[in-house]
Design a protein around this motif. Structure first.
Motif, short mmCIF file in Angstrom:
data_model
loop_
_atom_site.label_atom_id
_atom_site.label_comp_id
_atom_site.label_asym_id
_atom_site.label_seq_id
_atom_site.Cartn_x
_atom_site.Cartn_y
_atom_site.Cartn_z
N VAL A 5 0.84 -1.20 0.00
CA VAL A 5 0.00 0.00 0.00
C VAL A 5 0.87 1.25 0.00
CG1 VAL A 5 -1.54 1.37 1.47
CG2 VAL A 5 -2.02 -1.05 1.09
N GLY A 6 0.65 2.12 -0.96
CA GLY A 6 1.32 3.41 -0.98
C GLY A 6 0.62 4.39 -0.07
N MET A 7 1.39 5.01 0.84
CA MET A 7 0.79 5.94 1.81
C MET A 7 0.85 7.38 1.35
SD MET A 7 1.61 4.61 5.64
CE MET A 7 0.55 5.91 6.26
N GLY A 11 0.93 11.33 5.80
CA GLY A 11 0.03 10.51 6.58
C GLY A 11 -1.19 10.02 5.83
N VAL A 12 -2.17 9.57 6.60
CA VAL A 12 -3.35 8.92 6.03
C VAL A 12 -4.20 9.86 5.19
CG1 VAL A 12 -3.45 7.17 7.83
CG2 VAL A 12 -4.65 9.34 8.17
N GLN A 13 -4.04 11.16 5.34
CA GLN A 13 -4.92 12.09 4.64
C GLN A 13 -4.77 12.02 3.13
OE1 GLN A 13 -2.32 13.03 6.44
NE2 GLN A 13 -1.25 14.78 5.53
N LEU A 14 -3.61 11.54 2.65
CA LEU A 14 -3.40 11.45 1.20
C LEU A 14 -3.47 10.02 0.68
CD1 LEU A 14 -0.57 14.10 0.67
CD2 LEU A 14 -2.99 14.30 0.11
N MET A 15 -3.86 9.08 1.53
CA MET A 15 -4.04 7.70 1.07
C MET A 15 -5.36 7.58 0.32
SD MET A 15 -2.82 5.50 4.41
CE MET A 15 -3.16 3.90 3.65
N THR A 16 -5.39 6.71 -0.67
CA THR A 16 -6.63 6.48 -1.41
C THR A 16 -7.59 5.66 -0.56
OG1 THR A 16 -5.86 4.40 -2.39
CG2 THR A 16 -5.35 6.44 -3.59
N PRO A 17 -8.90 5.72 -0.85
CA PRO A 17 -9.86 4.87 -0.13
C PRO A 17 -9.50 3.39 -0.21
CG PRO A 17 -11.02 6.58 -1.33
CD PRO A 17 -9.57 6.66 -1.75
N ALA A 18 -9.02 2.93 -1.37
CA ALA A 18 -8.64 1.52 -1.51
C ALA A 18 -7.49 1.16 -0.57
CB ALA A 18 -8.25 1.24 -2.96
N ALA A 19 -6.55 2.08 -0.41
CA ALA A 19 -5.42 1.83 0.49
C ALA A 19 -5.89 1.76 1.93
CB ALA A 19 -4.38 2.94 0.31
N ARG A 20 -6.76 2.67 2.33
CA ARG A 20 -7.27 2.66 3.70
C ARG A 20 -8.09 1.41 3.98
NH1 ARG A 20 -7.92 8.30 2.67
NH2 ARG A 20 -10.13 8.00 2.23
N GLN A 21 -8.85 0.96 2.97
CA GLN A 21 -9.66 -0.25 3.12
C GLN A 21 -8.76 -1.47 3.31
OE1 GLN A 21 -12.94 -0.32 3.40
NE2 GLN A 21 -13.03 -2.55 3.62
N ALA A 22 -7.67 -1.54 2.57
CA ALA A 22 -6.74 -2.67 2.70
C ALA A 22 -6.16 -2.73 4.11
CB ALA A 22 -5.62 -2.56 1.67
#
Length: 201
Positions: A5-7, A11-22
């Protein structure tokens, strides 16, 4: 299931929804100390990423029945851990969820188009400055050994001291700073950075 997962650059604010879901679905979360700290409520097993990548890959081999997520800075396949993961496991055995690279972020913040940009890194690598100086526009991830000051000195030594360096420091963090300097004027050291070199005419 193994996922990289690319962050993004921070931080988490720039992660994609797919990344956060994983991450939410993971049983094991692997990453640097700074990355793992972004998920204080994660209830599964964690493992800190260190310099012994070979040992990590061997350990992951024994966890393939579990949902393992490896956190990567920026985009995993832009001079990141994703390249090693694909080489070891093969793309058929893992999923890569891209993130925003620091180079993308810096260009977006400064309005520099990426259409003709040459992407490279000095992070843990020997830079061929003879090749670099021939490029009209370069985006470069750096490290402490070969950062903006060292790169600028190499440009000056090759008669390219008037090239403009756009230095992005601590990108997407509270202490983010972006500097526009001629190579000949770069004398400071910079924290966690990426830079763009412009050969303006």
């Amino acid at each position: 299931m193994l996922t990289v997962v690319g962050m993004g650059p921070a931080g988490v604010q720039l992660m994609t929804p797919a990344a956060r879901q994983a991450v939410a679905e993971a049983e094991i979360l692997i990453g640097g100390k700074r990355h793992l700290a972004q998920f204080p409520d994660f209830s599964g097993e964690t493992r800190q990423l260190d310099a012994d990548i070979a040992a990590l890959l061997s350990w992951i081999e024994c966890q393939t029945a579990r949902r393992v997520v490896v956190l990567a800075s920026g985009d995993p396949l832009f001079y990141g851990i994703g390249t090693r993961m694909v080489a070891h496991f093969g793309i058929d055995r893992l999923k890569v969820i891209p993130g925003i690279s620091a180079a993308q972020y810096l260009c977006a913040k400064t309005g520099i188009d990426m259409n003709d940009i040459w992407l490279t890194s000095s992070h843990g690598r020997t830079v061929d400055f003879e090749v670099l100086v021939r490029q009209p526009k370069v985006a470069m991830v750096t490290d402490k050994l070969c950062g903006p000051r060292e790169i600028a000195a190499e440009l000056v030594a090759r008669g390219a001291g008037q090239r403009r360096l756009v230095i992005g420091e601590n990108l997407a963090m509270e202490n983010e700073r972006i500097h526009w300097l001629r190579a000949c004027d770069v004398t400071a050291q910079y924290d966690m950075n990426v830079l763009v070199i412009l050969n303006e005419r």
